[in-house]
Design a protein around this motif. Structure first.
Motif, short mmCIF file in Angstrom:
data_model
loop_
_atom_site.label_atom_id
_atom_site.label_comp_id
_atom_site.label_asym_id
_atom_site.label_seq_id
_atom_site.Cartn_x
_atom_site.Cartn_y
_atom_site.Cartn_z
N THR A 30 74.82 16.07 32.47
CA THR A 30 73.55 16.80 32.47
C THR A 30 73.54 17.85 31.36
OG1 THR A 30 74.41 18.38 34.10
CG2 THR A 30 73.20 16.46 34.93
N TYR A 31 72.40 17.97 30.69
CA TYR A 31 72.19 18.97 29.64
C TYR A 31 70.86 19.65 29.94
CZ TYR A 31 75.80 16.32 27.17
OH TYR A 31 76.96 15.66 26.82
N GLY A 32 70.86 20.55 30.92
CA GLY A 32 69.61 21.19 31.33
C GLY A 32 68.70 20.15 31.96
N PRO A 33 67.46 20.05 31.47
CA PRO A 33 66.52 19.06 32.04
C PRO A 33 66.79 17.63 31.57
CG PRO A 33 65.48 20.24 30.25
CD PRO A 33 66.82 20.89 30.44
N LYS A 34 67.70 17.47 30.62
CA LYS A 34 67.99 16.15 30.07
C LYS A 34 69.34 15.64 30.56
CE LYS A 34 65.19 16.76 25.90
NZ LYS A 34 65.16 16.66 24.42
N ASN A 35 69.53 14.33 30.43
CA ASN A 35 70.78 13.71 30.83
C ASN A 35 71.37 12.91 29.66
OD1 ASN A 35 70.41 14.63 33.48
ND2 ASN A 35 69.31 12.77 34.07
N GLY A 36 72.69 12.84 29.65
CA GLY A 36 73.38 12.01 28.67
C GLY A 36 74.00 10.82 29.38
N TYR A 60 70.52 3.48 21.06
CA TYR A 60 71.53 4.47 20.69
C TYR A 60 71.67 5.59 21.72
CZ TYR A 60 74.21 7.79 17.89
OH TYR A 60 75.18 8.66 17.45
N PRO A 61 70.58 6.15 22.25
CA PRO A 61 70.75 7.26 23.22
C PRO A 61 71.61 6.89 24.41
CG PRO A 61 68.47 7.14 22.49
CD PRO A 61 69.15 5.91 21.96
N ILE A 62 71.44 5.69 24.97
CA ILE A 62 72.20 5.35 26.18
C ILE A 62 73.56 4.73 25.85
CG2 ILE A 62 70.11 5.04 27.53
CD1 ILE A 62 70.75 1.98 27.46
N THR A 63 73.87 4.55 24.57
CA THR A 63 75.19 4.07 24.20
C THR A 63 76.01 5.14 23.47
OG1 THR A 63 74.20 3.01 22.23
CG2 THR A 63 74.61 1.62 24.16
N SER A 64 75.42 6.33 23.36
CA SER A 64 76.12 7.42 22.68
C SER A 64 76.16 8.70 23.51
CB SER A 64 75.44 7.74 21.35
OG SER A 64 74.14 8.29 21.56
N PRO A 80 71.40 13.31 24.75
CA PRO A 80 70.54 13.79 25.85
C PRO A 80 69.11 13.27 25.75
CG PRO A 80 71.83 15.59 24.92
CD PRO A 80 71.99 14.43 23.99
N ILE A 81 68.61 12.70 26.84
CA ILE A 81 67.24 12.21 26.90
C ILE A 81 66.63 12.59 28.25
CG2 ILE A 81 67.60 10.26 25.34
CD1 ILE A 81 67.91 8.47 27.79
N ASN A 82 65.32 12.54 28.33
CA ASN A 82 64.65 12.76 29.60
C ASN A 82 64.93 11.57 30.53
OD1 ASN A 82 63.37 15.24 28.95
ND2 ASN A 82 61.84 14.12 27.73
N PRO A 83 65.18 11.82 31.79
CA PRO A 83 65.49 10.71 32.72
C PRO A 83 64.44 9.61 32.72
CG PRO A 83 65.91 12.83 33.77
CD PRO A 83 65.25 13.13 32.46
N GLN A 84 63.16 9.96 32.47
CA GLN A 84 62.09 8.97 32.47
C GLN A 84 62.27 7.95 31.34
OE1 GLN A 84 61.67 12.23 32.35
NE2 GLN A 84 60.71 12.82 34.30
N VAL A 85 62.89 8.40 30.24
CA VAL A 85 63.09 7.52 29.09
C VAL A 85 64.03 6.37 29.45
CG1 VAL A 85 63.98 7.40 26.72
CG2 VAL A 85 62.65 9.39 27.47
N LEU A 86 64.98 6.67 30.32
CA LEU A 86 65.96 5.65 30.71
C LEU A 86 65.27 4.42 31.27
CD1 LEU A 86 68.99 4.96 31.07
CD2 LEU A 86 68.80 5.92 33.38
N GLU A 87 64.22 4.63 32.04
CA GLU A 87 63.50 3.51 32.67
C GLU A 87 62.93 2.56 31.62
OE1 GLU A 87 63.53 2.93 35.94
OE2 GLU A 87 64.88 4.66 36.01
N LYS A 88 62.50 3.09 30.49
CA LYS A 88 61.94 2.26 29.43
C LYS A 88 63.03 1.49 28.68
CE LYS A 88 58.07 5.45 28.68
NZ LYS A 88 57.38 6.31 27.69
N ILE A 89 64.21 2.11 28.59
CA ILE A 89 65.28 1.49 27.81
C ILE A 89 65.98 0.37 28.58
CG2 ILE A 89 67.50 1.94 26.67
CD1 ILE A 89 66.54 4.72 26.04
N MET A 90 66.07 0.52 29.89
CA MET A 90 66.81 -0.45 30.71
C MET A 90 65.95 -1.68 30.94
SD MET A 90 69.64 1.14 30.94
CE MET A 90 70.72 0.64 32.27
N TRP A 91 65.98 -2.62 29.99
CA TRP A 91 65.13 -3.78 30.06
C TRP A 91 65.44 -4.66 31.27
CZ3 TRP A 91 65.41 -5.80 24.29
CH2 TRP A 91 64.72 -4.90 23.47
#
Length: 422
Positions: free
Chosen positions: A292-298, A399-403, A406-417
């Motif tokens: 966790t990085y504040g409101p974002k997650n790695g 790149y964000p989810i393989t490195s 930090p991204i907003n948790p909502q972004v993860l939903e779009k990346i996880m095809w």
């Protein structure tokens, strides 16, 4: 393009190093198998004999010594710790260096066998491959065995062209380094041995040089345990250690939610329910880290670039057809290098993960590079450029989810095809 060959390789190398080194100190803790590799590399740096003892108590809660693999990769990591101090950047820097070098080595191998265009395209493909990126940013041994194996293939290919003993000897040295990093380096040894054997038969020459491929790696493997010997361990202790390694590597009672074989997902172990998820289709990655990085997650997922994986299946099929029509031995070497690092795992007695497919990826990149080269040499040259741009876009998309960026948790939903990636 060939006129700017060196410049393009330099740019690819600089780019590859940059994306591997960026925030490599994050997370500032052990993650995934670093709980084994870091504490072992630290013990090596301290000359602690417990690192070679299968029955030694854990050095820290939640960790254990990694005596399951040969020590070379961890000795390299230990050297980094001695030089830079005991901190995350020192733990992971060797992986970043060797991961960058792997891309350059892959480009060189493709160039030696198929020319500069294939070399550039193969290097670009691997530079934009996300699983290779992940394994270049973690303290594990897989990137080392991949690099040493590709180097062994480079010198084997050079030997097939020039028949000089120095190339044979150099290939043997790198084969020894591969096996001394991980036992799967023996697969590379098997392919190079068979390749050189066929070369000697074809040219009706003495088979005596083949002994080099067997003898040199054997002594390098023994030498990789130099610290073990200097600590006063006996030959019987060496044998007992390897009995323990063999026993563990053949265990069938392990389970992990991201566990796979080469063909199936096996989250409850090999004796549990299975579902179809071949490595070659990038269906099931491995969840390495959450921070966790504040409101974002790695997030760090050991996940391949799916577009490269899927294009790789097409390219390998293309190479098989090309081999049938052209019967070039260079194509045999690439296909053998690709298949030897994952087909045997179909018969594995133990649990595996997607990253065990890593040593096949340089050869997959070469296969894609050959296909792109052949397209480049037609009137549809623009398709090669378009394909590389699409692969690059996918690389940065994932790149964000393989490195761990930090991204907003909502972004993860779009990346996880795929649902299976979760």
């Amino acid at each position: 393009m060939p006129r700017n060959f060196i410049l393009i390789l330099v740019i690819i190398t600089i780019f590859s190093a940059a994306v591997r080194l960026f925030r490599i100190n994050e997370p500032a803790r052990y993650y995934f198998d670093e709980v084994y590799h870091v504490v072992t590399a630290r013990a090596f740096a301290q000359n602690n004999p417990a690192a070679y003892d299968p029955f030694a108590p854990p050095p820290e809660e939640g960790t254990a010594y990694d005596w399951l693999h040969p020590p070379l990769a961890k000795l390299i990591q230990a050297s980094s710790i001695k030089l830079l101090g005991d901190k995350p950047v020192a733990w992971r820097l060797p992986s970043a260096i060797f991961g960058t070098a792997l891309i350059l080595a892959t480009a060189i191998l493709a160039t030696v066998m198929f020319g500069k265009k294939a070399g550039i395209f193969a290097g670009l493909i691997l530079a934009f491959e996300n699983l290779t990126l992940v394994m270049s940013r973690i303290t594990m041994n897989d990137i080392f065995i991949a690099f040493f194996s590709v180097c062994a293939f480079i010198f084997a290919a050079m030997y097939s062209k020039k028949q000089k003993f120095i190339w044979l000897f150099s290939s043997s040295v790198f084969l020894g380094l591969a096996v001394a990093s991980k036992w799967t380096g023996a697969y590379a040894l098997l392919i190079v041995l068979a390749f050189v054997f066929l070369e000697r038969i074809r040219n009706q020459k003495s088979l005596i040089p083949l002994l080099t491929i067997a003898i040199v790696p054997f002594f390098i493997y023994l030498a990789s345990y130099g610290q073990f010997w200097l600590q006063g361990h006996s030959a019987m202790q060496f044998i007992d250690l390897h009995k323990q390694i063999w026993w563990y590597q053949n265990r069938s009672d392990l389970a992990h939610p991201y566990g796979t074989t080469a063909l199936f997902c096996t989250p409850k172990g090999l004796d549990g329910p299975k579902s179809w998820c071949p490595w070659i289709f990038d269906i099931k990655g491995v969840y390495f880290s959450f921070e966790t990085y504040g409101p974002k997650n790695g997030y760090i997922y050991a996940l391949g670039n799916p577009l490269i994986f899927w294009a790789g299946v097409i390219s390998i099929s293309y190479l098989i057809g090309k081999l049938i029509s052209e019967r070039k031995r260079e194509l045999i070497l690439v296909l053998a290098g690709y298949f030897i690092f994952w087909l045997p795992w179909i018969f594995t007695p133990r649990l595996l993960f997607l990253y065990h497919y890593l040593p096949s990826l340089p050869f997959l990149a070469i296969a894609v590079g050959i296909l792109l080269k052949d397209i480049w040499e037609t009137k549809y040259k623009f398709l090669t450029v378009l394909a590389i741009l699409i692969f690059a876009a996918a690389f940065f998309y994932f790149y964000p989810i393989t490195s761990g960026f930090p991204i907003n948790p909502q972004v993860l939903e779009k990346i996880m095809w795929l649902e299976t990636w979760r």
